[in-house]
Motif scaffolding. Sequence first.
Motif, PDB file in Angstrom:
ATOM      1  N   ASP A   1      -5.555   5.853  -1.542  1.00 47.53           N
ATOM      2  CA  ASP A   1      -4.377   4.990  -1.416  1.00 47.53           C
ATOM      3  C   ASP A   1      -3.619   5.268  -0.128  1.00 47.53           C
ATOM      4  OD1 ASP A   1      -4.892   3.728  -3.852  1.00 47.53           O
ATOM      5  OD2 ASP A   1      -3.815   5.274  -4.963  1.00 47.53           O
TER       6      ASP A   1
ATOM      7  N   ALA B   1      -5.279  -3.543  -6.459  1.00 43.97           N
ATOM      8  CA  ALA B   1      -5.467  -2.090  -6.405  1.00 43.97           C
ATOM      9  C   ALA B   1      -5.312  -1.474  -7.788  1.00 43.97           C
ATOM     10  CB  ALA B   1      -4.468  -1.460  -5.447  1.00 43.97           C
TER      11      ALA B   1
ATOM     12  N   HIS C   1      -4.662  -6.441  -1.720  1.00 45.56           N
ATOM     13  CA  HIS C   1      -4.604  -5.021  -2.092  1.00 45.56           C
ATOM     14  C   HIS C   1      -3.468  -4.761  -3.077  1.00 45.56           C
ATOM     15  CE1 HIS C   1      -3.431  -0.737  -1.388  1.00 45.56           C
ATOM     16  NE2 HIS C   1      -4.704  -0.608  -1.644  1.00 45.56           N
TER      17      HIS C   1
ATOM     18  N   SER D   1       0.821  -1.211   0.000  1.00 51.12           N
ATOM     19  CA  SER D   1       0.000   0.000   0.000  1.00 51.12           C
ATOM     20  C   SER D   1       0.855   1.261   0.000  1.00 51.12           C
ATOM     21  CB  SER D   1      -0.965  -0.004   1.188  1.00 51.12           C
ATOM     22  OG  SER D   1      -0.256  -0.135   2.392  1.00 51.12           O
TER      23      SER D   1
END
Length: 104
Positions: free
Chosen positions: A38, A89, A85, A26
Amino acid sequence: MLRATTRVLLAAVPVVTLGMLSFVPSLAIAARRRRAGDWAAFAGFAAANVAWVLWAALTPEETRGAEFAADLLLVLVTTLGAAAHGLLAGTSWRMPRTGTEGTA
């Protein structure tokens, strides 16, 4: 948009480090795209990582039952959530339109 190889490598970081670096995907995504969402995801994964480390430090070695299940659940959710993620993402979930059938 990140390439597939980069996504797979980012997703592998939390799994390979057993959740200890679950915030790395992330952070990389937030630094690259610079979107508020984000950065919020990064803050969430970083907070979960800090909680996990503190929880592990305060948990006795002879943990059984519900405490062990809570420990395991926190580690699994943090690790697998961060890996998902990192992999997903920024991907588009929209279905392509095939035509305008049925319109007058």
